[in-house]
Scaffold this active site. Structure first.
Site, PDB file in Angstrom:
ATOM      1  N   ASP A  30       0.853  -1.204   0.000  1.00  0.00           N
ATOM      2  CA  ASP A  30       0.000   0.000   0.000  1.00  0.00           C
ATOM      3  C   ASP A  30       0.885   1.249   0.000  1.00  0.00           C
ATOM      4  O   ASP A  30       0.572   2.267  -0.636  1.00  0.00           O
ATOM      5  CB  ASP A  30      -0.931  -0.005   1.232  1.00  0.00           C
ATOM      6  CG  ASP A  30      -2.294   0.611   0.940  1.00  0.00           C
ATOM      7  OD1 ASP A  30      -2.341   1.582   0.171  1.00  0.00           O
ATOM      8  OD2 ASP A  30      -3.302   0.147   1.486  1.00  0.00           O
ATOM      9  N   HIS A  33       2.161   3.301  -3.261  1.00  0.00           N
ATOM     10  CA  HIS A  33       1.508   4.454  -3.908  1.00  0.00           C
ATOM     11  C   HIS A  33       2.282   5.735  -3.597  1.00  0.00           C
ATOM     12  O   HIS A  33       2.587   6.521  -4.483  1.00  0.00           O
ATOM     13  CB  HIS A  33       0.068   4.606  -3.406  1.00  0.00           C
ATOM     14  CG  HIS A  33      -0.837   3.495  -3.822  1.00  0.00           C
ATOM     15  ND1 HIS A  33      -1.305   3.348  -5.103  1.00  0.00           N
ATOM     16  CD2 HIS A  33      -1.358   2.454  -3.121  1.00  0.00           C
ATOM     17  CE1 HIS A  33      -2.083   2.284  -5.177  1.00  0.00           C
ATOM     18  NE2 HIS A  33      -2.127   1.721  -3.987  1.00  0.00           N
ATOM     19  N   HIS A 212      -8.397  -3.594   7.750  1.00  0.00           N
ATOM     20  CA  HIS A 212      -7.375  -2.777   7.060  1.00  0.00           C
ATOM     21  C   HIS A 212      -7.888  -1.344   7.057  1.00  0.00           C
ATOM     22  O   HIS A 212      -8.892  -1.034   6.406  1.00  0.00           O
ATOM     23  CB  HIS A 212      -7.229  -3.324   5.633  1.00  0.00           C
ATOM     24  CG  HIS A 212      -6.362  -2.525   4.713  1.00  0.00           C
ATOM     25  ND1 HIS A 212      -5.057  -2.879   4.410  1.00  0.00           N
ATOM     26  CD2 HIS A 212      -6.610  -1.403   3.973  1.00  0.00           C
ATOM     27  CE1 HIS A 212      -4.547  -2.011   3.539  1.00  0.00           C
ATOM     28  NE2 HIS A 212      -5.464  -1.103   3.254  1.00  0.00           N
ATOM     29  N   HIS A 214      -7.614   2.981   6.825  1.00  0.00           N
ATOM     30  CA  HIS A 214      -6.940   4.151   6.239  1.00  0.00           C
ATOM     31  C   HIS A 214      -7.227   5.371   7.106  1.00  0.00           C
ATOM     32  O   HIS A 214      -8.208   5.437   7.824  1.00  0.00           O
ATOM     33  CB  HIS A 214      -7.387   4.378   4.794  1.00  0.00           C
ATOM     34  CG  HIS A 214      -6.620   3.529   3.814  1.00  0.00           C
ATOM     35  ND1 HIS A 214      -5.498   3.981   3.173  1.00  0.00           N
ATOM     36  CD2 HIS A 214      -6.795   2.260   3.407  1.00  0.00           C
ATOM     37  CE1 HIS A 214      -5.016   3.019   2.394  1.00  0.00           C
ATOM     38  NE2 HIS A 214      -5.789   1.952   2.511  1.00  0.00           N
ATOM     39  N   TYR A 303     -12.118   5.673  -3.015  1.00  0.00           N
ATOM     40  CA  TYR A 303     -10.988   4.750  -3.008  1.00  0.00           C
ATOM     41  C   TYR A 303      -9.683   5.544  -2.806  1.00  0.00           C
ATOM     42  O   TYR A 303      -9.387   6.481  -3.569  1.00  0.00           O
ATOM     43  CB  TYR A 303     -11.002   4.090  -4.380  1.00  0.00           C
ATOM     44  CG  TYR A 303     -10.223   2.845  -4.573  1.00  0.00           C
ATOM     45  CD1 TYR A 303     -10.332   1.771  -3.694  1.00  0.00           C
ATOM     46  CD2 TYR A 303      -9.391   2.702  -5.686  1.00  0.00           C
ATOM     47  CE1 TYR A 303      -9.626   0.608  -3.922  1.00  0.00           C
ATOM     48  CE2 TYR A 303      -8.688   1.543  -5.925  1.00  0.00           C
ATOM     49  CZ  TYR A 303      -8.811   0.500  -5.034  1.00  0.00           C
ATOM     50  OH  TYR A 303      -8.115  -0.649  -5.259  1.00  0.00           O
TER      51      TYR A 303
HETATM   52  C1  LIG Z   1      -5.029  -2.189  -4.954  1.00  0.00           C
HETATM   53  C2  LIG Z   1      -5.907  -2.736  -3.977  1.00  0.00           C
HETATM   54  C3  LIG Z   1      -6.349  -1.829  -2.891  1.00  0.00           C
HETATM   55  O1  LIG Z   1      -5.745  -0.598  -2.912  1.00  0.00           O
HETATM   56  C4  LIG Z   1      -6.282  -2.571  -1.633  1.00  0.00           C
HETATM   57  C5  LIG Z   1      -6.255  -1.679  -0.484  1.00  0.00           C
HETATM   58  O2  LIG Z   1      -5.248  -1.528   0.156  1.00  0.00           O
HETATM   59  C6  LIG Z   1      -7.470  -0.939  -0.125  1.00  0.00           C
HETATM   60  O3  LIG Z   1      -8.511  -1.107  -0.786  1.00  0.00           O
HETATM   61  O4  LIG Z   1      -7.378  -0.160   0.819  1.00  0.00           O
HETATM   62 MN   LIG Z   2      -5.334   0.158   1.480  1.00  0.00          MN
END
Ligand SMILES: CC[C@H](O)CC(=O)C(=O)O
Ligand SMILES: [Mn+2]
Length: 359
Positions: A30, A33, A212, A214, A303
Site C-alpha cells: 500500500d 503508492h 485494514h 486508512h 478509493y
Molecule cells: C489495490 C488494492 C487496494 O488498494 C487494496 C487496499 O489496500 C485498499 O482497498 O485499501
Molecule cells: Mn489500502
C-alpha cells in the site's frame, strides 16, 4: 464455471497468538503508492530487515495496486515486483511474505510467479460486493499451499449483512481470513465495529476476520482497536502510515497502542518505531497526510488510491483535486475506474468555463 476442488484446509492457527492480534505490514505494497511504485531492491531489503527483526510476522510486497499493477493506467514499477518479492523473501528470517492480487489486474500466473520466488500468503482483493470473482484465485493459492486472505474493498459501500455474505463467499472459495477493508478511510467507529462483528458472527468458527484501516478521517488506529475488540485477529498497518490516500494505520502506532491495551502483537515496539523513523522516513519524498483532498475521500467514500490520479488530473485541467474527488464519490466509482477521474475533471472544467462566460 466449475471450480477445481479445494485442497485440504491447511492449519495456519500457529500464526496468531491466543487473544492477540497478528499484524501485517503493508509499507511495501500500500505504501508503494506514496513512492509512486519506485521502491528499489535495496530499500525493500532495508524495510524488510527492520520489520522482520522487530517481530512483524507478515510483510506485504507488491505493486500498490497488487500483482500485475505495473501499467500505464496504474503507474509503472521502477523494479519488477517479482524481484522485490524475491529480495524480501531472502531478507526475512522469520516473517512470511504476502502478496495482494486483484482479479483482473493480476492473474493466477502472477500469483504462481510470486509463489515461485517464495511468497507464502496470498491476499485476494475484490470490490465488497463482488467476492465471487475471487474463486479461482483462492483455489490456485490453496493448491500452491499458500495461506489465503480475502480483502473486501470499499467496505463502507455494503451493509454489515451484505458484507458478511460476501465474506462467506470468500470462505467457501478457500479464504482462511477475510478483511473488512476501509479503502476510503470512510468507516467511522461504529461502522467498522458493526462490519467486523457481522463477519465474526458469519464466518467466525471457520475463518478469521481482519481489518485494514486508512487514515482519511484519522481513525485507522481507533477502528483497528474496535475491530480487535469485536474479534478481529488480524490487522494491517504501514510504517509512517505510508499508504494510498491519507495512508494506512501506522504500524508503529498500532503496535504501541495494542501494547498499552495489553493485547499481544509479538512485535518489539522500539524496533518498529526505529524502522519507521530511521529506515522509512528518510526514503519517502512525501508522507501521506490528511489534507483537504484526503478528508474529502473519507467523507465522500472515495478509493484511497484515486488521490494521486486526481492530483494529476487537477494539475492538467486546473480543477482542484478535492472537487474532482467529491464528484468521484458522488458517482460511486470503484477501483479499476481510474480513467473516469479524467472524465470528471473535464466535466468540472466545462462547468467552470460555462459559469465564467458572460450570460
Ligand atoms: C489495490 C488494492 C487496494 O488498494 C487494496 C487496499 O489496500 C485498499 O482497498 O485499501
Ligand atoms: Mn489500502
Amino acid at each position: 464455471m466449475t471450480q477445481p476442488p479445494l485442497p485440504a484446509p491447511s492449519d495456519h492457527s500457529e500464526i496468531v497468538a491466543p487473544q492477540g492480534i497478528r499484524l501485517t505490514d503493508s509499507t511495501l505494497r500500500d505504501g508503494s503508492h506514496a513512492m509512486r511504485h519506485q521502491w528499489t531492491e535495496g530499500q525493500v531489503r532495508a524495510v524488510v530487515h527492520a520489520l522482520d527483526r522487530s517481530g512483524v510476522e507478515v510483510i506485504e510486497v507488491a505493486h500498490g495496486d497488487g500483482l500485475g499493477g505495473s501499467s500505464f493506467n496504474y503507474g509503472f514499477s521502477g523494479t519488477s515486483e517479482i524481484d522485490l518479492i524475491a529480495a524480501a523473501v531472502e531478507e526475512a528470517e522469520q516473517a512470511r511474505i504476502a502478496v495482494l492480487l486483484l482479479p483482473g489486474v493480476g492473474t493466477v500466473e502472477d500469483l504462481r510467479a510470486a509463489h515461485g520466488v517464495g511468497a507464502s500468503v496470498a491476499r485476494i482483493a475484490t470490490h465488497c460486493t463482488e467476492a465471487d470473482v475471487s474463486a479461482q484465485h483462492f483455489a490456485a493459492a490453496r493448491a500452491l499451499g499458500m495461506e489465503t486472505v480475502g480483502f473486501l474493498m470499499l467496505s463502507h459501500r455494503a451493509s454489515p449483512e451484505v458484507l458478511a455474505q460476501q465474506a462467506r463467499t470468500m470462505v467457501a472459495a478457500g479464504a482462511e481470513c477475510v478483511y473488512v477493508v476501509d479503502s476510503a478511510g470512510a468507516l467511522v467507529l461504529g461502522d467498522a465495529q458493526a462490519r467486523v462483528a457481522a463477519l465474526v458472527e458469519e464466518i467466525g468458527p471457520q475463518a478469521q476476520v481482519g481489518f485494514h484501516g486508512h487514515q482519511n478521517l484519522s481513525l485507522g488506529v481507533a477502528n483497528s482497536v474496535l475491530a480487535q475488540q469485536q474479534g478481529a485477529l488480524q490487522v494491517d498497518g504501514a510504517l509512517c502510515a505510508l499508504g494510498a490516500g491519507a495512508g494506512n494505520a501506522p504500524t508503529e502506532v498500532l503496535c504501541a497502542t495494542f501494547e498499552r491495551l495489553g493485547i499481544p502483537t509479538g512485535v518489539d515496539v522500539p524496533g518498529v518505531m526505529r524502522a519507521a523513523e530511521d529506515v522509512v522516513r528518510p526514503l519517502v519524498p512525501r508522507l501521506p497526510w490528511m489534507d483537504r483532498s484526503a478528508i474529502v475521500q473519507g467523507t465522500a467514500g472515495v478509493y484511497s488510491s484515486f488521490l494521486l490520479h486526481a492530483e494529476r488530473a487537477a494539475d492538467r485541467y486546473g480543477v482542484p483535486a478535492h472537487r474532482i474527488l467529491q464528484r468521484v464519490g458522488e458517482a460511486g466509482y470503484v477501483g479499476g475506474q481510474e480513467d473516469m477521474i479524467i472524465d470528471v475533471a473535464l466535466q468540472l472544467l466545462r462547468e467552470d468555463e460555462a459559469a465564467a462566460r458572460p450570460s
